[in-house]
Design a protein around this motif. Structure first.
Motif, PDB file in Angstrom:
ATOM      1  N   UNK A   1       0.852  -1.188   0.000  1.00  9.06           N
ATOM      2  CA  UNK A   1       0.000   0.000   0.000  1.00  9.06           C
ATOM      3  C   UNK A   1       0.884   1.233   0.000  1.00  9.06           C
ATOM      4  N   UNK A   2       0.766   2.019  -1.027  1.00  8.08           N
ATOM      5  CA  UNK A   2       1.594   3.223  -1.179  1.00  8.08           C
ATOM      6  C   UNK A   2       3.069   2.866  -0.987  1.00  8.08           C
ATOM      7  N   UNK A   3       3.684   3.433   0.059  1.00  8.25           N
ATOM      8  CA  UNK A   3       5.125   3.219   0.245  1.00  8.25           C
ATOM      9  C   UNK A   3       5.416   2.165   1.310  1.00  8.25           C
ATOM     10  N   UNK A   4       4.464   1.306   1.586  1.00  8.39           N
ATOM     11  CA  UNK A   4       4.688   0.317   2.646  1.00  8.39           C
ATOM     12  C   UNK A   4       4.261  -1.084   2.222  1.00  8.39           C
ATOM     13  N   UNK A   5       4.977  -2.044   2.786  1.00 11.82           N
ATOM     14  CA  UNK A   5       4.639  -3.441   2.527  1.00 11.82           C
ATOM     15  C   UNK A   5       4.681  -4.217   3.838  1.00 11.82           C
ATOM     16  N   UNK A   6       3.900  -5.256   3.897  1.00 12.14           N
ATOM     17  CA  UNK A   6       3.941  -6.184   5.024  1.00 12.14           C
ATOM     18  C   UNK A   6       3.777  -7.592   4.455  1.00 12.14           C
ATOM     19  N   UNK A   7       4.771  -8.423   4.718  1.00 15.63           N
ATOM     20  CA  UNK A   7       4.745  -9.802   4.232  1.00 15.63           C
ATOM     21  C   UNK A   7       4.704 -10.736   5.443  1.00 15.63           C
ATOM     22  N   UNK A   8       3.660 -11.551   5.510  1.00  5.64           N
ATOM     23  CA  UNK A   8       3.485 -12.496   6.611  1.00  5.64           C
ATOM     24  C   UNK A   8       3.443 -13.895   6.010  1.00  5.64           C
ATOM     25  N   UNK A   9       4.308 -14.778   6.505  1.00  2.56           N
ATOM     26  CA  UNK A   9       4.417 -16.121   5.925  1.00  2.56           C
ATOM     27  C   UNK A   9       3.996 -17.196   6.932  1.00  2.56           C
ATOM     28  N   UNK A  10       3.221 -18.149   6.435  1.00  2.00           N
ATOM     29  CA  UNK A  10       2.728 -19.261   7.247  1.00  2.00           C
ATOM     30  C   UNK A  10       3.336 -20.558   6.706  1.00  2.00           C
ATOM     31  N   UNK A  11       4.363 -21.085   7.367  1.00  2.00           N
ATOM     32  CA  UNK A  11       5.010 -22.312   6.880  1.00  2.00           C
ATOM     33  C   UNK A  11       4.072 -23.508   6.947  1.00  2.00           C
ATOM     34  N   UNK A  12       4.328 -24.478   6.079  1.00  2.00           N
ATOM     35  CA  UNK A  12       3.526 -25.716   6.104  1.00  2.00           C
ATOM     36  C   UNK A  12       3.856 -26.520   7.348  1.00  2.00           C
ATOM     37  N   UNK A  13       2.836 -26.991   8.024  1.00  2.00           N
ATOM     38  CA  UNK A  13       3.037 -27.905   9.140  1.00  2.00           C
ATOM     39  C   UNK A  13       3.756 -27.324  10.330  1.00  2.00           C
ATOM     40  N   UNK A  14       3.826 -26.018  10.423  1.00  2.00           N
ATOM     41  CA  UNK A  14       4.500 -25.407  11.571  1.00  2.00           C
ATOM     42  C   UNK A  14       3.557 -24.455  12.276  1.00  2.00           C
ATOM     43  N   UNK A  15       3.808 -24.270  13.538  1.00  3.41           N
ATOM     44  CA  UNK A  15       2.922 -23.415  14.315  1.00  3.41           C
ATOM     45  C   UNK A  15       3.503 -22.010  14.493  1.00  3.41           C
ATOM     46  N   UNK A  16       4.599 -21.740  13.807  1.00  5.22           N
ATOM     47  CA  UNK A  16       5.221 -20.429  13.929  1.00  5.22           C
ATOM     48  C   UNK A  16       5.254 -19.757  12.556  1.00  5.22           C
ATOM     49  N   UNK A  17       4.873 -18.501  12.496  1.00  5.58           N
ATOM     50  CA  UNK A  17       4.950 -17.732  11.269  1.00  5.58           C
ATOM     51  C   UNK A  17       6.042 -16.676  11.366  1.00  5.58           C
ATOM     52  N   UNK A  18       6.343 -16.070  10.241  1.00  6.37           N
ATOM     53  CA  UNK A  18       7.363 -15.021  10.197  1.00  6.37           C
ATOM     54  C   UNK A  18       6.814 -13.825   9.433  1.00  6.37           C
ATOM     55  N   UNK A  19       7.285 -12.641   9.793  1.00  4.01           N
ATOM     56  CA  UNK A  19       6.799 -11.473   9.078  1.00  4.01           C
ATOM     57  C   UNK A  19       7.894 -10.421   8.935  1.00  4.01           C
ATOM     58  N   UNK A  20       7.707  -9.560   7.946  1.00  4.22           N
ATOM     59  CA  UNK A  20       8.575  -8.390   7.787  1.00  4.22           C
ATOM     60  C   UNK A  20       7.752  -7.276   7.173  1.00  4.22           C
ATOM     61  N   UNK A  21       7.809  -6.113   7.768  1.00  2.30           N
ATOM     62  CA  UNK A  21       7.125  -4.945   7.238  1.00  2.30           C
ATOM     63  C   UNK A  21       8.120  -3.833   6.985  1.00  2.30           C
ATOM     64  N   UNK A  22       7.901  -3.087   5.905  1.00  2.38           N
ATOM     65  CA  UNK A  22       8.814  -1.987   5.573  1.00  2.38           C
ATOM     66  C   UNK A  22       7.994  -0.760   5.171  1.00  2.38           C
TER      67      UNK A  22
END
Lengths: 118, 143
Positions: free
Chosen positions: A72-93
């Motif tokens: 959105x405009x000058x910002x991004x947020x990427x959130x990842x949900x791995x297969x078979x795992x209960x932990x996700x990862x994210x990065x926003x800029x």
């Protein structure tokens, strides 16, 4: 948002790509983790009167994992949900601000929508 | 059969990266961060010195099943821990000979034990930010 979630069902129909060796299929459980998390996030946004976060793209990523991607405009947020795992990862800029980390997809992370909308 | 020499890829040179159109949402042909992936230990692409984008698209057959992104070697090297290494393939069982073959290393390490949380998402976001247009679009005519 519900349209995007509904249209994301194509992900679980994806067959092995050009490199079938090591291919990890996209599971309905992984997609459900991603979409349940998204719904909770949007409920928080609605409850807190946060507007303008937009709807993320839901897409396939590496090793059977699934992404939510806001751009959105000058910002991004990427959130990842791995297969078979209960932990996700994210990065926003966005200008002068970057966030990243791990999270439990079963929890809510309302700060992500606040960060995105701020 | 002698191996091809490993060469230094100059920063301004192009790398062609193949994307399966099967990863795209029907009706939405945009590039996405999820298209940047590790395959057998690195991100595989082809160096422009020995390959065109069309050759990259058709290297494994069925070119209609692929689209191609152009990346710039120097721009890739500017991203966090990524490195660009020419890695030609010749005489390897089960693999097509490919003098253009190039490996982008770093993305595979970003999710390993001990890696910074969210680093892989950061790298994929930056790759997407730099290279989010197609060199050969999905469903482009075969040439």
């Amino acid at each position: 948002m519900e349209d995007e979630i509904k249209s994301a069902n194509y992900i679980v129909e994806i067959k092995s790509g050009p490199e079938p060796e090591g291919y990890v299929p996209y599971a309905r459980e992984t997609l459900a983790r991603a979409t349940d998390f998204l719904r909770r996030l949007m409920i928080h946004a609605h409850t807190a009167n946060v507007i303008g976060t937009g709807v993320p793209r839901i897409g396939p990523a590496e090793d059977g994992s699934i992404d939510l991607f806001w751009e959105k405009d000058d910002r991004t947020l990427l959130v990842n949900f791995p297969a078979g795992e209960s932990i996700g990862n994210y990065c926003g800029k966005k200008p002068k601000s970057e966030i990243s980390g791990r999270f439990d997809p079963s929890e809510s992370r309302p700060e992500l929508v606040f960060w995105l909308a701020d | 059969m002698d191996a091809w020499p490993v060469e230094i890829i100059p920063d301004p040179d192009s790398l062609f990266y193949r994307v399966s159109v099967g990863w795209l949402k029907p009706g939405d042909t945009r590039v996405a961060p999820g298209h940047f992936r590790v395959n057998k230990g690195s991100m595989s692409c082809d160096w422009q010195k020995y390959s065109t984008a069309a050759e990259t698209r058709s290297r494994q057959g069925a070119p209609e099943r692929f689209a191609v992104i152009r990346m710039i070697a120097g721009k890739v090297r500017e991203i966090d821990i990524l490195s660009v290494i020419h890695s030609p393939i010749r005489g390897v069982e089960g693999q097509v000979d490919n003098r253009a073959h190039t490996s982008i290393f770093g993305l595979e390490r970003s999710a390993a034990t001990g890696a910074i949380h969210g680093q892989k998402e950061k790298i994929r976001t930056e790759l997407y930010g730099q290279f989010h247009t197609w060199e050969i679009e999905p469903n482009a005519p075969i040439v």
